[in-house]
Write a protein that holds these residues in place. Sequence first.
Motif, PDB file in Angstrom:
ATOM      1  N   GLY A  83     -83.676  35.344 -24.307  1.00  0.00           N
ATOM      2  CA  GLY A  83     -82.843  34.274 -23.778  1.00  0.00           C
ATOM      3  C   GLY A  83     -82.985  34.180 -22.262  1.00  0.00           C
ATOM      4  O   GLY A  83     -83.565  35.054 -21.615  1.00  0.00           O
ATOM      5  N   PHE A  84     -82.481  33.102 -21.690  1.00  0.00           N
ATOM      6  CA  PHE A  84     -82.544  32.884 -20.253  1.00  0.00           C
ATOM      7  C   PHE A  84     -81.142  32.698 -19.710  1.00  0.00           C
ATOM      8  O   PHE A  84     -80.261  32.170 -20.385  1.00  0.00           O
ATOM      9  N   THR A  85     -80.936  33.137 -18.466  1.00  0.00           N
ATOM     10  CA  THR A  85     -79.636  33.047 -17.816  1.00  0.00           C
ATOM     11  C   THR A  85     -79.813  32.579 -16.380  1.00  0.00           C
ATOM     12  O   THR A  85     -80.708  33.040 -15.681  1.00  0.00           O
ATOM     13  N   LYS A  86     -78.971  31.666 -15.941  1.00  0.00           N
ATOM     14  CA  LYS A  86     -78.879  31.260 -14.540  1.00  0.00           C
ATOM     15  C   LYS A  86     -77.449  31.532 -14.108  1.00  0.00           C
ATOM     16  O   LYS A  86     -76.490  31.150 -14.799  1.00  0.00           O
ATOM     17  N   THR A  87     -77.290  32.180 -12.970  1.00  0.00           N
ATOM     18  CA  THR A  87     -75.970  32.507 -12.457  1.00  0.00           C
ATOM     19  C   THR A  87     -75.686  31.666 -11.221  1.00  0.00           C
ATOM     20  O   THR A  87     -76.526  31.570 -10.328  1.00  0.00           O
ATOM     21  N   LEU A  88     -74.510  31.063 -11.189  1.00  0.00           N
ATOM     22  CA  LEU A  88     -74.086  30.225 -10.068  1.00  0.00           C
ATOM     23  C   LEU A  88     -72.837  30.829  -9.431  1.00  0.00           C
ATOM     24  O   LEU A  88     -71.921  31.282 -10.133  1.00  0.00           O
ATOM     25  N   ASP A  89     -72.810  30.848  -8.093  1.00  0.00           N
ATOM     26  CA  ASP A  89     -71.651  31.334  -7.348  1.00  0.00           C
ATOM     27  C   ASP A  89     -70.966  30.151  -6.670  1.00  0.00           C
ATOM     28  O   ASP A  89     -71.638  29.270  -6.145  1.00  0.00           O
ATOM     29  N   MET A  90     -69.645  30.161  -6.673  1.00  0.00           N
ATOM     30  CA  MET A  90     -68.873  29.110  -6.008  1.00  0.00           C
ATOM     31  C   MET A  90     -68.188  29.721  -4.798  1.00  0.00           C
ATOM     32  O   MET A  90     -67.541  30.760  -4.914  1.00  0.00           O
ATOM     33  N   LYS A  91     -68.352  29.075  -3.631  1.00  0.00           N
ATOM     34  CA  LYS A  91     -67.701  29.549  -2.416  1.00  0.00           C
ATOM     35  C   LYS A  91     -66.914  28.396  -1.821  1.00  0.00           C
ATOM     36  O   LYS A  91     -67.447  27.318  -1.614  1.00  0.00           O
ATOM     37  N   GLY A  92     -65.654  28.649  -1.562  1.00  0.00           N
ATOM     38  CA  GLY A  92     -64.795  27.631  -0.978  1.00  0.00           C
ATOM     39  C   GLY A  92     -63.346  27.920  -1.324  1.00  0.00           C
ATOM     40  O   GLY A  92     -63.055  28.527  -2.360  1.00  0.00           O
ATOM     41  N   LEU A 106     -64.390  22.496 -13.668  1.00  0.00           N
ATOM     42  CA  LEU A 106     -64.558  22.934 -12.284  1.00  0.00           C
ATOM     43  C   LEU A 106     -63.515  22.273 -11.385  1.00  0.00           C
ATOM     44  O   LEU A 106     -63.331  21.062 -11.438  1.00  0.00           O
ATOM     45  N   ASN A 107     -62.855  23.074 -10.566  1.00  0.00           N
ATOM     46  CA  ASN A 107     -61.974  22.575  -9.511  1.00  0.00           C
ATOM     47  C   ASN A 107     -62.677  22.885  -8.195  1.00  0.00           C
ATOM     48  O   ASN A 107     -62.698  24.036  -7.754  1.00  0.00           O
ATOM     49  N   VAL A 108     -63.300  21.866  -7.608  1.00  0.00           N
ATOM     50  CA  VAL A 108     -64.114  22.080  -6.414  1.00  0.00           C
ATOM     51  C   VAL A 108     -63.743  21.134  -5.282  1.00  0.00           C
ATOM     52  O   VAL A 108     -64.606  20.637  -4.564  1.00  0.00           O
ATOM     53  N   GLY A 109     -62.453  20.889  -5.104  1.00  0.00           N
ATOM     54  CA  GLY A 109     -62.003  20.111  -3.962  1.00  0.00           C
ATOM     55  C   GLY A 109     -61.875  18.623  -4.196  1.00  0.00           C
ATOM     56  O   GLY A 109     -61.529  17.889  -3.278  1.00  0.00           O
ATOM     57  N   PHE A 110     -62.145  18.141  -5.390  1.00  0.00           N
ATOM     58  CA  PHE A 110     -61.932  16.730  -5.691  1.00  0.00           C
ATOM     59  C   PHE A 110     -60.484  16.542  -6.126  1.00  0.00           C
ATOM     60  O   PHE A 110     -59.770  17.496  -6.408  1.00  0.00           O
ATOM     61  N   SER A 111     -60.044  15.292  -6.243  1.00  0.00           N
ATOM     62  CA  SER A 111     -58.674  15.025  -6.662  1.00  0.00           C
ATOM     63  C   SER A 111     -58.469  15.277  -8.152  1.00  0.00           C
ATOM     64  O   SER A 111     -57.348  15.272  -8.621  1.00  0.00           O
ATOM     65  N   GLU A 125     -70.528  31.032 -19.556  1.00  0.00           N
ATOM     66  CA  GLU A 125     -69.679  32.216 -19.436  1.00  0.00           C
ATOM     67  C   GLU A 125     -69.095  32.226 -18.038  1.00  0.00           C
ATOM     68  O   GLU A 125     -69.785  31.905 -17.074  1.00  0.00           O
ATOM     69  N   ILE A 126     -67.844  32.608 -17.934  1.00  0.00           N
ATOM     70  CA  ILE A 126     -67.179  32.727 -16.644  1.00  0.00           C
ATOM     71  C   ILE A 126     -66.925  34.208 -16.418  1.00  0.00           C
ATOM     72  O   ILE A 126     -66.148  34.831 -17.142  1.00  0.00           O
ATOM     73  N   GLU A 127     -67.609  34.794 -15.427  1.00  0.00           N
ATOM     74  CA  GLU A 127     -67.440  36.218 -15.136  1.00  0.00           C
ATOM     75  C   GLU A 127     -66.131  36.436 -14.372  1.00  0.00           C
ATOM     76  O   GLU A 127     -65.272  37.180 -14.801  1.00  0.00           O
ATOM     77  N   THR A 128     -66.004  35.816 -13.211  1.00  0.00           N
ATOM     78  CA  THR A 128     -64.724  35.718 -12.513  1.00  0.00           C
ATOM     79  C   THR A 128     -64.488  34.220 -12.372  1.00  0.00           C
ATOM     80  O   THR A 128     -65.306  33.433 -12.830  1.00  0.00           O
ATOM     81  N   ASN A 129     -63.424  33.821 -11.723  1.00  0.00           N
ATOM     82  CA  ASN A 129     -63.181  32.376 -11.656  1.00  0.00           C
ATOM     83  C   ASN A 129     -64.119  31.669 -10.676  1.00  0.00           C
ATOM     84  O   ASN A 129     -64.045  30.458 -10.530  1.00  0.00           O
ATOM     85  N   THR A 130     -65.036  32.398 -10.017  1.00  0.00           N
ATOM     86  CA  THR A 130     -65.996  31.766  -9.115  1.00  0.00           C
ATOM     87  C   THR A 130     -67.451  32.053  -9.499  1.00  0.00           C
ATOM     88  O   THR A 130     -68.355  31.655  -8.771  1.00  0.00           O
ATOM     89  N   ILE A 131     -67.688  32.731 -10.594  1.00  0.00           N
ATOM     90  CA  ILE A 131     -69.058  33.030 -11.028  1.00  0.00           C
ATOM     91  C   ILE A 131     -69.280  32.426 -12.407  1.00  0.00           C
ATOM     92  O   ILE A 131     -68.562  32.727 -13.353  1.00  0.00           O
ATOM     93  N   ILE A 132     -70.307  31.548 -12.516  1.00  0.00           N
ATOM     94  CA  ILE A 132     -70.610  30.842 -13.762  1.00  0.00           C
ATOM     95  C   ILE A 132     -71.979  31.293 -14.245  1.00  0.00           C
ATOM     96  O   ILE A 132     -72.920  31.373 -13.462  1.00  0.00           O
ATOM     97  N   ARG A 133     -72.096  31.564 -15.538  1.00  0.00           N
ATOM     98  CA  ARG A 133     -73.385  31.874 -16.139  1.00  0.00           C
ATOM     99  C   ARG A 133     -73.738  30.787 -17.149  1.00  0.00           C
ATOM    100  O   ARG A 133     -72.919  30.424 -17.987  1.00  0.00           O
ATOM    101  N   VAL A 134     -74.971  30.292 -17.055  1.00  0.00           N
ATOM    102  CA  VAL A 134     -75.497  29.325 -18.012  1.00  0.00           C
ATOM    103  C   VAL A 134     -76.514  30.081 -18.850  1.00  0.00           C
ATOM    104  O   VAL A 134     -77.489  30.611 -18.324  1.00  0.00           O
ATOM    105  N   ILE A 135     -76.297  30.132 -20.173  1.00  0.00           N
ATOM    106  CA  ILE A 135     -77.125  30.948 -21.067  1.00  0.00           C
ATOM    107  C   ILE A 135     -77.704  30.060 -22.158  1.00  0.00           C
ATOM    108  O   ILE A 135     -77.000  29.217 -22.722  1.00  0.00           O
ATOM    109  N   GLY A 136     -78.987  30.265 -22.474  1.00  0.00           N
ATOM    110  CA  GLY A 136     -79.629  29.506 -23.527  1.00  0.00           C
ATOM    111  C   GLY A 136     -81.011  30.043 -23.838  1.00  0.00           C
ATOM    112  O   GLY A 136     -81.502  30.966 -23.179  1.00  0.00           O
TER     113      GLY A 136
END
Length: 179
Positions: A83-92, A106-111, A125-136
């Motif tokens: 399988g493949f995984t991409k990990t995304l980090d959110m900062k803000g 996602l709550n990223v500063g929009f209304s 998958e959500i590791e913490t509330n700011t780390i997202i994993r996309v798996i497939g």
Amino acid sequence: MSRIGKQLISLPKEIEFRNLENNISIKGPKGQIMKILPKSIEIEELEPGVLSVKRSEESRKSRQLHGLFRSLLSNMVVGVTQGFTKTLDMKGVGYKAALDKGTLVLNVGFSHPVRIPAPTGIKFEIETNTIIRVIGVDKEVVGLVAQKIRSIRPPEPYKGKGIMYRGEVIQRKAGKSSK
């Protein structure tokens, strides 16, 4: 001859490979992937569990596709076994992610919260509330979904806020300077 295209692909025992005219199908423990081959590319099984990618003509287009389809086939084998995984980090400030029945919220500063439904074959998958994993299993689809999530709030160079790939380095810029 293509250096990548002439390399052999070894199949693990748990993989089932089918080649029906121009359609190839690989099935493994993680799932199944199907691709359509161009007419100038042929896949032959040299011995059980070993595949070779050949081209039927020497045109420029078929030479370009030779290495490409060998890499795609290799990625298909890796995808259905590991399988493949991409990990995304959110900062803000206030940025957070959550799952709601397979939909990424996602709550990223929009209304309003941004909702992204999971495409077929993709799992979030959500590791913490700011780390997202996309798996497939399909590397292309995993990358496209991760890019779609990143494009919602791309990282900005002044404060470094936004959604970025794990390990991505953002070149920071100096802000306004006073005289």
